[in-house]
Design a protein around this motif. Structure first.
Motif, PDB file in Angstrom:
ATOM      1  N   SER A   1      -4.596   8.523   5.203  1.00  0.00           N
ATOM      2  CA  SER A   1      -4.904   8.325   3.801  1.00  0.00           C
ATOM      3  C   SER A   1      -4.773   9.630   3.028  1.00  0.00           C
ATOM      4  O   SER A   1      -5.023  10.715   3.548  1.00  0.00           O
ATOM      5  CB  SER A   1      -6.328   7.770   3.663  1.00  0.00           C
TER       6      SER A   1
ATOM      7  N   PRO B   1      -4.545   5.889  -3.491  1.00  0.00           N
ATOM      8  CA  PRO B   1      -3.969   4.836  -2.649  1.00  0.00           C
ATOM      9  C   PRO B   1      -3.651   5.361  -1.260  1.00  0.00           C
ATOM     10  O   PRO B   1      -3.264   6.515  -1.086  1.00  0.00           O
ATOM     11  CB  PRO B   1      -2.682   4.450  -3.401  1.00  0.00           C
ATOM     12  N   SER B   2      -3.840   4.490  -0.248  1.00  0.00           N
ATOM     13  CA  SER B   2      -3.558   4.882   1.131  1.00  0.00           C
ATOM     14  C   SER B   2      -2.625   3.866   1.770  1.00  0.00           C
ATOM     15  O   SER B   2      -2.489   2.743   1.306  1.00  0.00           O
ATOM     16  CB  SER B   2      -4.850   4.987   1.941  1.00  0.00           C
TER      17      SER B   2
ATOM     18  N   SER C   1       0.833  -1.204   0.000  1.00  0.00           N
ATOM     19  CA  SER C   1       0.000   0.000   0.000  1.00  0.00           C
ATOM     20  C   SER C   1       0.869   1.256   0.000  1.00  0.00           C
ATOM     21  O   SER C   1       0.541   2.247  -0.655  1.00  0.00           O
ATOM     22  CB  SER C   1      -0.938   0.007   1.211  1.00  0.00           C
TER      23      SER C   1
ATOM     24  N   ASP D   1       2.245   1.740  -3.491  1.00  0.00           N
ATOM     25  CA  ASP D   1       1.212   2.266  -4.384  1.00  0.00           C
ATOM     26  C   ASP D   1       1.044   3.768  -4.190  1.00  0.00           C
ATOM     27  O   ASP D   1       0.872   4.517  -5.158  1.00  0.00           O
ATOM     28  CB  ASP D   1      -0.126   1.561  -4.120  1.00  0.00           C
ATOM     29  N   GLN D   2       1.101   4.211  -2.922  1.00  0.00           N
ATOM     30  CA  GLN D   2       0.949   5.638  -2.650  1.00  0.00           C
ATOM     31  C   GLN D   2       2.125   6.431  -3.206  1.00  0.00           C
ATOM     32  O   GLN D   2       1.946   7.499  -3.788  1.00  0.00           O
ATOM     33  CB  GLN D   2       0.828   5.882  -1.146  1.00  0.00           C
TER      34      GLN D   2
ATOM     35  N   PRO E   1      -4.544  -3.371   5.162  1.00  0.00           N
ATOM     36  CA  PRO E   1      -4.318  -4.292   4.043  1.00  0.00           C
ATOM     37  C   PRO E   1      -3.361  -5.410   4.420  1.00  0.00           C
ATOM     38  O   PRO E   1      -2.419  -5.216   5.201  1.00  0.00           O
ATOM     39  CB  PRO E   1      -3.701  -3.385   2.970  1.00  0.00           C
TER      40      PRO E   1
END
Length: 429
Positions: free
Chosen positions: A215, A207-208, A51, A54-55, A387
């Motif tokens: 977030s 994304p977070s 995650s 992704d951020q 996640p």
């Protein structure tokens, strides 16, 4: 050892487990705890890792962040008090970069982010949001951050210049104030603290990282000029002395220019503006997507190594238990071993018999540990939204570790059993 004999040995190992359920359960408890820790923590760490990546990737591969303090300087071991003594970055710095750096296409400024983050609740009629980051930005925010809008538009250069009280809200604020009622937010007035702003756009979900309330959707964006008037000049503001919040500058080079070229130009201009000598280090940070990910790789690798070390302690405790129960098993089955040897069983076959029994014992602990670890990860996800990631290799590591513990700690009892003299073993009571 042929296949039929191996199957027979595995069956004997399972019979031993069924005969001594409590003793076997206590023996493999350490293995279960160790494998649970490996699988459960790996799933959480991997989920957080993916995650975060992704951020960071959402920031764009060529974007350069110029800031007073960042994770790069913090991770380098510089004293935090020394970092705070660095000069603040200003709008004038951003204007200089825009004017003097030939390879830079887009320059944006963010106020109220980083260690001096500005937060407020948003209100609309009877509804309110959780604390949201109030970011001041220019009309280039969407381009520099690769942000997309799900509704409305972003503010324009005249709106920034004339200090318009307009706002682009994130998905969190949209869900809390408008989505539940099915209200179109565009044109509605929301209060940020005590001051009304007109909603002109809604940012798409981004994304977070994990479930820690940090977030990228937990933010709203207003013009920098408006932010300066409302927040930076507030003498009662708890976020810091008036006018002392440092800006974060984002620059994006032209498609025809390289990121390295842009980095050199930005560094040179900033050093000149800050009056730094040749032998003095930078008093600002230059961060890119690759640099941030490299720092995170170091952190995640160290975390994973610490996890393995801690889990290994539990596995060692379980292994000692396996050794103890196998030594007891050898003593209890001395006559059986003597009979097998008298009937022609070779030392190697006896050795493998007890090794396989130890492996079966610890492998069952490994399977139970994998189930428990996966369940913990799923429960955490369902309860908090954090996640997780359950890669196949984490299961392989769990089974491999558990089987390895059985082989390592089962070797001494197995060697002892294989070396028993058949005559002395048959005389054993």
């Amino acid at each position: 050892m042929n296949r039929s004999l191996a199957g027979e040995v595995v069956g004997m190992a399972l019979d031993t487990l069924r005969t001594n359920k409590l003793r076997s359960g206590l023996t493999i408890l350490g293995v279960v705890i160790g494998i649970t820790a490996i699988v459960g923590m790996t799933s959480l760490i991997r989920g957080f890792d993916e995650s975060l990546r992704d951020q960071v990737r959402a920031l764009g591969p060529s974007t350069i962040f110029v800031s007073k303090v960042s994770i790069l300087s913090i991770s380098s071991g510089v004293e935090f008090s020394e970092l705070l003594r660095r000069p603040n970055l200003t709008m004038e710095d951003a204007k200089a970069l825009d004017k003097l750096a030939p390879s830079i296409d887009i320059v944006d400024v963010m106020l109220g982010s980083g260690i001096t983050q500005t937060t407020e609740r948003l209100y609309y009629r009877g509804d309110r949001t959780s604390q949201q980051a109030i970011i001041g930005a220019t009309e280039e925010f969407a381009s520099a951050n690769f942000a997309t809008l799900s509704l409305g538009r972003f503010f324009t250069e005249p709106e920034v210049r004339h200090r318009r009280r307009v706002v682009v809200i994130g998905d969190t604020a949209y869900q809390a104030l408008f989505a539940k009622s099915g209200i179109d937010p565009i044109g509605k007035k929301v209060r940020i603290g005590a001051i009304e702003h007109t909603v002109i756009g809604v940012m798409a979900k981004r994304p977070s990282v994990g479930g820690f309330g940090n977030s990228q959707d937990d933010m709203v964006v207003i013009p920098t000029s408006t932010h300066e008037v409302i927040f930076a000049s507030d003498a009662t503001n708890r976020r810091g002395p008036p006018g002392q919040n440092s800006a974060t500058i984002m620059v994006v080079p032209y498609p025809t220019a390289t990121r390295e070229q842009a980095l050199q130009e930005v560094e040179q201009i900033m050093r000149i503006r800050h009056g730094l000598k040749l032998d003095e280090p930078n008093d600002f940070d230059l961060a890119t997507q690759d640099a941030i990910l490299r720092v995170w790789d170091q952190i995640s690798s160290a975390t994973f190594l610490a996890l393995i070390v801690i889990s290994s302690i539990a596995l060692m405790v379980g292994g000692i238990g396996v050794m103890a129960i196998m030594m007891i098993s050898v003593t209890e089955r001395t006559r059986e071993i003597g009979v097998r040897k008298a009937l022609g069983a070779r030392r190697q076959e006896v050795l493998f018999q007890f090794l396989i029994e130890a492996m079966v014992l610890t492998s069952i602990g490994g399977v139970l540990g994998i189930v428990c670890g996966s369940s913990i990860g799923l429960i955490v996800t369902l309860a908090t939204g954090f996640p997780i990631s359950l890669p196949w290799w984490s299961f392989a590591i769990g089974l491999g570790f558990s089987a390895g513990v059985g082989i390592f700690f089962g070797m001494v009892p197995a060697v002892r059993a294989s070396r028993l003299d058949p005559i002395e073993a048959l005389r054993h009571e």
